[in-house]
Scaffold this motif. Sequence first.
Motif, PDB file in Angstrom:
ATOM      1  N   LEU A 149      36.824  43.013 110.990  1.00  0.00           N
ATOM      2  CA  LEU A 149      37.314  42.826 112.349  1.00  0.00           C
ATOM      3  C   LEU A 149      36.255  42.162 113.226  1.00  0.00           C
ATOM      4  N   MET A 150      35.000  42.580 113.077  1.00  0.00           N
ATOM      5  CA  MET A 150      33.914  42.011 113.871  1.00  0.00           C
ATOM      6  C   MET A 150      33.708  40.543 113.520  1.00  0.00           C
ATOM      7  N   ASN A 151      33.789  40.192 112.239  1.00  0.00           N
ATOM      8  CA  ASN A 151      33.636  38.792 111.839  1.00  0.00           C
ATOM      9  C   ASN A 151      34.745  37.913 112.408  1.00  0.00           C
ATOM     10  N   LYS A 152      35.975  38.414 112.424  1.00  0.00           N
ATOM     11  CA  LYS A 152      37.095  37.665 113.015  1.00  0.00           C
ATOM     12  C   LYS A 152      36.852  37.440 114.504  1.00  0.00           C
ATOM     13  N   PHE A 153      36.387  38.490 115.182  1.00  0.00           N
ATOM     14  CA  PHE A 153      36.109  38.390 116.604  1.00  0.00           C
ATOM     15  C   PHE A 153      35.016  37.350 116.875  1.00  0.00           C
ATOM     16  N   LYS A 154      33.928  37.386 116.102  1.00  0.00           N
ATOM     17  CA  LYS A 154      32.827  36.434 116.285  1.00  0.00           C
ATOM     18  C   LYS A 154      33.292  34.996 116.063  1.00  0.00           C
TER      19      LYS A 154
END
Length: 148
Positions: free
Chosen positions: A118-123
């Motif tokens: 989820l964090m990678n998608k957000f970044k």
Amino acid sequence: MQLELGKVFEGKISKIMNYGAFVDFDGGASGMIHISEISKNYIKDINDHIKLGDIVKVKVIGIDDRNKVSLSLKDAQTDNQDSKPKLSNNKKYEQKSYVPRSFAKPDPPSTGDAFEDLMNKFKKRSDDIQSDLKRISDPRKGTNRRSY
């Protein structure tokens, strides 16, 4: 006749204009019904709803400092009707509560997505937006507006 704010009176339509109608009362008092105060629905032509010489019940909704009286035909009609809403026995038309989307609970993340995913998608999404903003506002290109 003394007109009082919030009271319903009976008067006679004395003049009709495009923006409203003038009502004369017994005793020499008069007031105006704006076209928006004639019906709850849109009115294209005022003459379709009232005629010169009609006797109407109107509610006094305003008196300004120059003693101009504002009247409402639609408020007087709703005051005369039963104030309780009619409930239908048909379940198809039951009252349902409405929750604005901003107050609705967000969908829980699926169990297969880990926090790191989820964090990678957000970044990635954030980086894409930042690069778009830099490209749009680059002063070397001579414009700071987006071309569509």
